[in-house]
Design an enzyme around this catalytic site. Structure first.
Site, PDB file in Angstrom:
ATOM      1  N   LYS A   1      -5.234  -0.859   2.802  1.00  0.00           N
ATOM      2  CA  LYS A   1      -6.050  -0.793   4.025  1.00  0.00           C
ATOM      3  C   LYS A   1      -5.582   0.320   4.966  1.00  0.00           C
ATOM      4  O   LYS A   1      -5.714   0.229   6.183  1.00  0.00           O
ATOM      5  CB  LYS A   1      -6.079  -2.139   4.770  1.00  0.00           C
ATOM      6  CG  LYS A   1      -6.646  -3.278   3.942  1.00  0.00           C
ATOM      7  CD  LYS A   1      -8.132  -3.128   3.642  1.00  0.00           C
ATOM      8  CE  LYS A   1      -8.601  -4.067   2.557  1.00  0.00           C
ATOM      9  NZ  LYS A   1      -9.045  -3.431   1.307  1.00  0.00           N
TER      10      LYS A   1
ATOM     11  N   LYS B   1      -6.004  -1.034  -1.733  1.00  0.00           N
ATOM     12  CA  LYS B   1      -4.818  -1.893  -1.850  1.00  0.00           C
ATOM     13  C   LYS B   1      -4.170  -2.146  -0.500  1.00  0.00           C
ATOM     14  O   LYS B   1      -3.710  -3.234  -0.208  1.00  0.00           O
ATOM     15  CB  LYS B   1      -3.741  -1.215  -2.738  1.00  0.00           C
ATOM     16  CG  LYS B   1      -3.985  -1.253  -4.213  1.00  0.00           C
ATOM     17  CD  LYS B   1      -2.748  -0.788  -5.004  1.00  0.00           C
ATOM     18  CE  LYS B   1      -2.381   0.653  -4.697  1.00  0.00           C
ATOM     19  NZ  LYS B   1      -1.320   1.185  -5.585  1.00  0.00           N
TER      20      LYS B   1
HETATM   21  N1  C2G Z   1       9.593   1.018  -5.366  1.00  0.00           N
HETATM   22  C1  C2G Z   1      10.934   0.660  -5.530  1.00  0.00           C
HETATM   23  N2  C2G Z   1      11.751   0.566  -4.441  1.00  0.00           N
HETATM   24  C2  C2G Z   1      11.263   0.810  -3.199  1.00  0.00           C
HETATM   25  C3  C2G Z   1       9.925   1.182  -3.007  1.00  0.00           C
HETATM   26  C4  C2G Z   1       9.097   1.268  -4.128  1.00  0.00           C
HETATM   27  O1  C2G Z   1      11.404   0.414  -6.665  1.00  0.00           O
HETATM   28  N3  C2G Z   1      12.110   0.679  -2.165  1.00  0.00           N
HETATM   29  C5  C2G Z   1       8.728   1.086  -6.553  1.00  0.00           C
HETATM   30  C6  C2G Z   1       7.608   0.043  -6.543  1.00  0.00           C
HETATM   31  O2  C2G Z   1       8.103  -1.208  -6.984  1.00  0.00           O
HETATM   32  C7  C2G Z   1       6.619   0.660  -7.522  1.00  0.00           C
HETATM   33  C8  C2G Z   1       6.841   2.178  -7.321  1.00  0.00           C
HETATM   34  O3  C2G Z   1       8.076   2.317  -6.618  1.00  0.00           O
HETATM   35  O4  C2G Z   1       6.950   0.303  -8.870  1.00  0.00           O
HETATM   36  C9  C2G Z   1       5.724   2.801  -6.495  1.00  0.00           C
HETATM   37  O5  C2G Z   1       5.641   2.118  -5.272  1.00  0.00           O
HETATM   38  P1  C2G Z   1       4.326   2.243  -4.381  1.00  0.00           P
HETATM   39  O6  C2G Z   1       4.007   3.660  -4.201  1.00  0.00           O
HETATM   40  O7  C2G Z   1       4.456   1.349  -3.205  1.00  0.00           O
HETATM   41  O8  C2G Z   1       3.262   1.691  -5.420  1.00  0.00           O
HETATM   42  P2  C2G Z   1       2.180   0.583  -5.203  1.00  0.00           P
HETATM   43  O9  C2G Z   1       1.277   1.001  -4.112  1.00  0.00           O
HETATM   44  O10 C2G Z   1       2.867  -0.746  -5.197  1.00  0.00           O
HETATM   45  O11 C2G Z   1       1.304   0.746  -6.529  1.00  0.00           O
HETATM   46  O12 C2G Z   1      -1.006  -0.446 -10.349  1.00  0.00           O
HETATM   47  C10 C2G Z   1       0.043  -0.827  -9.525  1.00  0.00           C
HETATM   48  C11 C2G Z   1       0.016  -0.154  -8.255  1.00  0.00           C
HETATM   49  O13 C2G Z   1      -0.779   0.982  -8.249  1.00  0.00           O
HETATM   50  C12 C2G Z   1       1.420   0.021  -7.684  1.00  0.00           C
END
Ligand code: C2G
Length: 131
Positions: free
Chosen positions: A47, A45
């Site tokens: 990289k 996702k």
């Molecule tokens: N998130 C949030 N506010 C932030 C950062 C992240 O609400 N400031 C939320 C994202 O929207 C997501 C969750 O925290 O719902 C996890 O974020 P990430 O770890 O960045 O997840 P991501 O890599 O986007 O994976 O199948 C979907 C993916 O695997 C989502």
């Protein structure tokens, strides 16, 4: 009847935005299941490799009182299968994913919640690098 909620993410370098989304996801029902991206899926996702390996990310999530169950998400293509397997009634995602999982409405309710502004794993990595 217990309302089961599912959400997905990498949750690397765990921060307050993660707490906020998980707490609000849990409030959409009575039981929260979290699918944590495997190291391999995260690399595909973003990289880049996560700072914390998947086993540590799983253990951090399992330690939270508003998370009931945690599993490793191996592929984005398996969402429908995970929703069925974990008997989810609701899928919750942050609104950076708005519209992306509308197909899942065939399997459960889909809710996008607003992201917490001004914080992300990538920004934390940049801040720490600059110290
Ligand atoms: N998130 C949030 N506010 C932030 C950062 C992240 O609400 N400031 C939320 C994202 O929207 C997501 C969750 O925290 O719902 C996890 O974020 P990430 O770890 O960045 O997840 P991501 O890599 O986007 O994976 O199948 C979907 C993916 O695997 C989502």
């Amino acid at each position: 009847m217990t309302k089961r909620v599912i959400t997905f993410g990498t949750f690397d370098v765990f921060h307050i935005g993660h707490v906020n989304i998980l707490e609000r996801a849990r409030k959409q029902g009575d039981y929260l299941v979290v699918g944590v991206s495997s190291d391999q899926l995260n690399f595909a996702k973003k990289k880049r490799y996560s700072v914390y390996p998947q086993d540590q990310r799983v253990r951090i999530l399992r330690a939270l009182r508003f998370v009931d169950e945690v599993f490793i998400e191996e592929s984005l293509e398996l969402k429908a299968q995970y929703i069925e397997q974990y008997k989810a009634d609701v899928l919750v995602m942050g609104d950076d994913w708005a519209g992306k999982f509308n197909d899942m409405q065939r399997h459960c309710e889909v809710i996008y919640l607003p992201r917490t502004p001004s914080i992300s794993t990538s920004e934390i990595i940049e801040v720490v690098k600059a110290l």
